[in-house]
Design a protein around this motif. Structure first.
Motif, PDB file in Angstrom:
ATOM      1  N   PRO A 166      -5.401  -3.833  -4.031  1.00 16.43           N
ATOM      2  CA  PRO A 166      -4.964  -4.848  -3.064  1.00 16.43           C
ATOM      3  C   PRO A 166      -4.759  -6.211  -3.711  1.00 16.43           C
ATOM      4  O   PRO A 166      -3.799  -6.924  -3.369  1.00 16.43           O
ATOM      5  CB  PRO A 166      -6.114  -4.873  -2.046  1.00 16.43           C
ATOM      6  CG  PRO A 166      -6.694  -3.492  -2.111  1.00 16.43           C
ATOM      7  CD  PRO A 166      -6.607  -3.101  -3.551  1.00 16.43           C
TER       8      PRO A 166
ATOM      9  N   ASP B  34      -1.170  -8.333  -3.884  1.00 18.22           N
ATOM     10  CA  ASP B  34      -1.036  -9.709  -3.394  1.00 18.22           C
ATOM     11  C   ASP B  34      -0.383 -10.586  -4.466  1.00 18.22           C
ATOM     12  O   ASP B  34       0.543 -11.355  -4.178  1.00 18.22           O
ATOM     13  CB  ASP B  34      -2.406 -10.264  -3.023  1.00 18.22           C
ATOM     14  CG  ASP B  34      -2.314 -11.681  -2.468  1.00 18.22           C
ATOM     15  OD1 ASP B  34      -1.850 -11.827  -1.311  1.00 18.22           O
ATOM     16  OD2 ASP B  34      -2.684 -12.636  -3.191  1.00 18.22           O
TER      17      ASP B  34
ATOM     18  N   LYS C 286       7.072  -5.758   2.135  1.00 16.43           N
ATOM     19  CA  LYS C 286       6.998  -4.311   2.301  1.00 16.43           C
ATOM     20  C   LYS C 286       6.518  -3.661   1.009  1.00 16.43           C
ATOM     21  O   LYS C 286       7.065  -3.909  -0.071  1.00 16.43           O
ATOM     22  CB  LYS C 286       8.367  -3.756   2.688  1.00 16.43           C
ATOM     23  CG  LYS C 286       8.386  -2.250   2.967  1.00 16.43           C
ATOM     24  CD  LYS C 286       9.795  -1.814   3.357  1.00 16.43           C
ATOM     25  CE  LYS C 286       9.857  -0.324   3.671  1.00 16.43           C
ATOM     26  NZ  LYS C 286      11.221   0.107   4.037  1.00 16.43           N
ATOM     27  N   ILE C 287       5.510  -2.810   1.143  1.00 15.06           N
ATOM     28  CA  ILE C 287       4.970  -2.061   0.003  1.00 15.06           C
ATOM     29  C   ILE C 287       5.245  -0.582   0.233  1.00 15.06           C
ATOM     30  O   ILE C 287       4.917  -0.032   1.281  1.00 15.06           O
ATOM     31  CB  ILE C 287       3.439  -2.264  -0.134  1.00 15.06           C
ATOM     32  CG1 ILE C 287       3.078  -3.743  -0.118  1.00 15.06           C
ATOM     33  CG2 ILE C 287       2.923  -1.554  -1.385  1.00 15.06           C
ATOM     34  CD1 ILE C 287       3.578  -4.534  -1.284  1.00 15.06           C
ATOM     35  N   GLU C 288       5.855   0.069  -0.739  1.00  7.72           N
ATOM     36  CA  GLU C 288       6.109   1.509  -0.655  1.00  7.72           C
ATOM     37  C   GLU C 288       5.455   2.214  -1.833  1.00  7.72           C
ATOM     38  O   GLU C 288       5.626   1.820  -2.989  1.00  7.72           O
ATOM     39  CB  GLU C 288       7.607   1.792  -0.660  1.00  7.72           C
ATOM     40  CG  GLU C 288       8.318   1.361   0.604  1.00  7.72           C
ATOM     41  CD  GLU C 288       9.767   1.803   0.633  1.00  7.72           C
ATOM     42  OE1 GLU C 288      10.042   2.879   1.194  1.00  7.72           O
ATOM     43  OE2 GLU C 288      10.613   1.082   0.074  1.00  7.72           O
ATOM     44  N   ARG C 289       4.694   3.277  -1.502  1.00 12.07           N
ATOM     45  CA  ARG C 289       4.057   4.114  -2.519  1.00 12.07           C
ATOM     46  C   ARG C 289       4.338   5.556  -2.153  1.00 12.07           C
ATOM     47  O   ARG C 289       3.713   6.114  -1.260  1.00 12.07           O
ATOM     48  CB  ARG C 289       2.556   3.842  -2.590  1.00 12.07           C
ATOM     49  CG  ARG C 289       2.231   2.413  -2.941  1.00 12.07           C
ATOM     50  CD  ARG C 289       0.749   2.075  -2.721  1.00 12.07           C
ATOM     51  NE  ARG C 289      -0.086   2.561  -3.795  1.00 12.07           N
ATOM     52  CZ  ARG C 289      -1.389   2.306  -3.881  1.00 12.07           C
ATOM     53  NH1 ARG C 289      -1.993   1.613  -2.924  1.00 12.07           N
ATOM     54  NH2 ARG C 289      -2.095   2.755  -4.897  1.00 12.07           N
TER      55      ARG C 289
ATOM     56  N   GLU D 159       4.540   6.733   1.574  1.00  8.51           N
ATOM     57  CA  GLU D 159       3.774   5.781   2.383  1.00  8.51           C
ATOM     58  C   GLU D 159       4.342   4.376   2.261  1.00  8.51           C
ATOM     59  O   GLU D 159       4.837   3.980   1.211  1.00  8.51           O
ATOM     60  CB  GLU D 159       2.301   5.768   1.942  1.00  8.51           C
ATOM     61  CG  GLU D 159       1.614   7.108   2.073  1.00  8.51           C
ATOM     62  CD  GLU D 159       0.176   7.057   1.589  1.00  8.51           C
ATOM     63  OE1 GLU D 159      -0.292   5.944   1.234  1.00  8.51           O
ATOM     64  OE2 GLU D 159      -0.477   8.106   1.551  1.00  8.51           O
ATOM     65  N   GLU D 160       4.270   3.615   3.368  1.00  2.85           N
ATOM     66  CA  GLU D 160       4.688   2.223   3.318  1.00  2.85           C
ATOM     67  C   GLU D 160       3.757   1.391   4.195  1.00  2.85           C
ATOM     68  O   GLU D 160       3.165   1.877   5.157  1.00  2.85           O
ATOM     69  CB  GLU D 160       6.135   2.059   3.773  1.00  2.85           C
ATOM     70  CG  GLU D 160       6.410   2.461   5.208  1.00  2.85           C
ATOM     71  CD  GLU D 160       7.866   2.227   5.597  1.00  2.85           C
ATOM     72  OE1 GLU D 160       8.085   1.616   6.662  1.00  2.85           O
ATOM     73  OE2 GLU D 160       8.763   2.663   4.844  1.00  2.85           O
ATOM     74  N   GLU D 161       3.620   0.144   3.816  1.00  3.12           N
ATOM     75  CA  GLU D 161       2.810  -0.793   4.598  1.00  3.12           C
ATOM     76  C   GLU D 161       3.420  -2.174   4.473  1.00  3.12           C
ATOM     77  O   GLU D 161       4.237  -2.435   3.581  1.00  3.12           O
ATOM     78  CB  GLU D 161       1.358  -0.807   4.100  1.00  3.12           C
ATOM     79  CG  GLU D 161       1.190  -1.285   2.652  1.00  3.12           C
ATOM     80  CD  GLU D 161      -0.266  -1.352   2.234  1.00  3.12           C
ATOM     81  OE1 GLU D 161      -1.071  -1.896   3.018  1.00  3.12           O
ATOM     82  OE2 GLU D 161      -0.599  -0.877   1.124  1.00  3.12           O
ATOM     83  N   PHE D 162       3.023  -3.063   5.383  1.00  2.00           N
ATOM     84  CA  PHE D 162       3.533  -4.424   5.371  1.00  2.00           C
ATOM     85  C   PHE D 162       2.365  -5.386   5.217  1.00  2.00           C
ATOM     86  O   PHE D 162       1.378  -5.303   5.948  1.00  2.00           O
ATOM     87  CB  PHE D 162       4.313  -4.713   6.653  1.00  2.00           C
ATOM     88  CG  PHE D 162       5.559  -3.875   6.783  1.00  2.00           C
ATOM     89  CD1 PHE D 162       6.771  -4.330   6.309  1.00  2.00           C
ATOM     90  CD2 PHE D 162       5.512  -2.606   7.362  1.00  2.00           C
ATOM     91  CE1 PHE D 162       7.917  -3.551   6.421  1.00  2.00           C
ATOM     92  CE2 PHE D 162       6.642  -1.823   7.476  1.00  2.00           C
ATOM     93  CZ  PHE D 162       7.856  -2.295   7.005  1.00  2.00           C
ATOM     94  N   LEU D 163       2.502  -6.287   4.264  1.00  7.02           N
ATOM     95  CA  LEU D 163       1.459  -7.270   4.014  1.00  7.02           C
ATOM     96  C   LEU D 163       1.973  -8.664   4.320  1.00  7.02           C
ATOM     97  O   LEU D 163       3.144  -8.973   4.080  1.00  7.02           O
ATOM     98  CB  LEU D 163       1.017  -7.217   2.544  1.00  7.02           C
ATOM     99  CG  LEU D 163       0.476  -5.881   2.018  1.00  7.02           C
ATOM    100  CD1 LEU D 163       0.129  -6.012   0.539  1.00  7.02           C
ATOM    101  CD2 LEU D 163      -0.740  -5.434   2.824  1.00  7.02           C
TER     102      LEU D 163
END
Length: 334
Positions: free
Chosen positions: A283, A287, A308-311, A314-318
């Motif tokens: 994390p 950042d 936007k984070i993509e792995r 999977e994706e997430e928004f920070l």
């Protein structure tokens, strides 16, 4: 009995002329071309490999293309004879290539090896003393013929045995290319877009990127060196780098090199470069990566931004605040 030479062919002017001189004497020639992540060329095509292949096809000779591989990276990391002005192990590199050529001689059925080396042309690897060291340590004493400068050196086996006429070899020396260009015209050698060739290891600005990999790798990976030509590079951790694409083509190229578990980082509003976090991902690293990527966007300074984070799938928004100044970014730049 027709004799055969194995030629180190880069596709540049000198190695091309060396091959042509042998062909003019009726010597059968097979070309050997080496590639690495550090090759560069002024050719508008795909680089020195394509030039070597083009020359081989034009001359009607077979060519084998070899990748220098991980073994060569260890040579770059620990060269016996040291570096030039940057991180270029030119003497060790020539020894490495000629040892590989000697190994391939058996398979190819060649009687001797030729190169396009010219006495005094390159300050590190083409001095008389270093050329002698290269010949000795490669195991090719007497079997290595340099047609363009042959008359400045001892007679080789190919000459004493009468396979090659020494009177038809050259005595070129020095850094100029005038004599080579005149010879090219005489032998009807045209279309040589890469007369000097090139290696990124000789570039002082490129050296820190290579040293950074050596300093942060327990086991060398070819991918890490191939990526040095792409994007902006930032060291985020002992085992983590961020690469930020400079255009769409680089963004695409970077994503094709990702390994499972690695992540992409992108601001979701407006035009945005793509950041790729390679290596260990945490994390805190995401950042920092987000803040660096935002610095290359039009995001308002000090404003919170959705990143936007993509792995993999999977994706997430920070929510990351665009706070990094240029000096803060420079702390991470490789």
């Amino acid at each position: 009995m027709k004799r055969k030479a194995l030629a180190l062919l880069s596709g540049g002017l000198d190695s091309t002329l060396a091959v042509k001189v042998m062909l003019e004497q009726g010597i059968e020639v097979e070309a050997l071309n080496f590639t690495s992540p550090f090759c560069t060329c002024t050719s508008k095509n795909a680089g020195c490999k394509s030039e070597a292949v083009r020359v081989a096809e034009e001359f009607g000779i077979p060519i084998k293309v070899m990748n220098k591989g991980l073994e060569y990276l260890e040579v770059v990391r620990n060269p016996k004879h040291g570096y030039g002005k940057a991180i270029n192990p030119c003497i060790d590199c020539r020894i490495f290539l000629l040892r590989k050529a000697k190994e391939y001689m058996v398979e190819s059925g060649a009687d001797f090896v030729i190169t396009g080396e010219v006495l005094g042309q390159r300050p590190m690897s083409q001095r008389r003393d270093t050329l002698r060291i290269i010949e000795q340590e490669s195991g090719l004493e007497g079997l290595l013929l340099r047609p363009l400068s042959a008359k400045h050196f001892k007679v080789t086996i190919a000459e004493t045995e009468g396979w090659v006429d020494r009177d038809k070899l050259l005595a070129i020396q020095g850094r100029g290319r005038k004599e080579q260009m005149e010879l090219a015209e005489e032998l009807d050698v045209t279309n040589y877009p890469c007369p000097a060739g090139g290696c990124m290891l000789t570039e002082v600005s490129f050296a820190p990127k290579v040293r950074d990999i050596f300093d942060h790798s327990d086991e060398l990976q070819m991918r890490d060196f191939r990526l040095l030509k792409l994007g902006r590079h930032f060291r985020l951790g002992a085992r983590t780098k961020l690469l930020v694409g400079r255009n769409d083509a680089e963004n695409t190229a970077l994503t094709t090199q990702m390994l499972p578990g690695e992540a992409t980082v992108r601001w979701i509003e407006g035009g945005s470069p793509l950041g790729v976090v390679m290596g260990e991902v945490t994390p805190e690293i995401l950042d920092t990566a987000g803040k660096i990527v935002l610095r290359y966007t039009r995001a308002e300074s000090g404003a919170p931004c959705a990143v936007k984070i993509e792995r993999g799938e999977e994706e997430e928004f920070l929510a990351i605040t665009n706070t990094f100044s240029e000096p803060e970014i420079e702390r991470f730049r490789v």
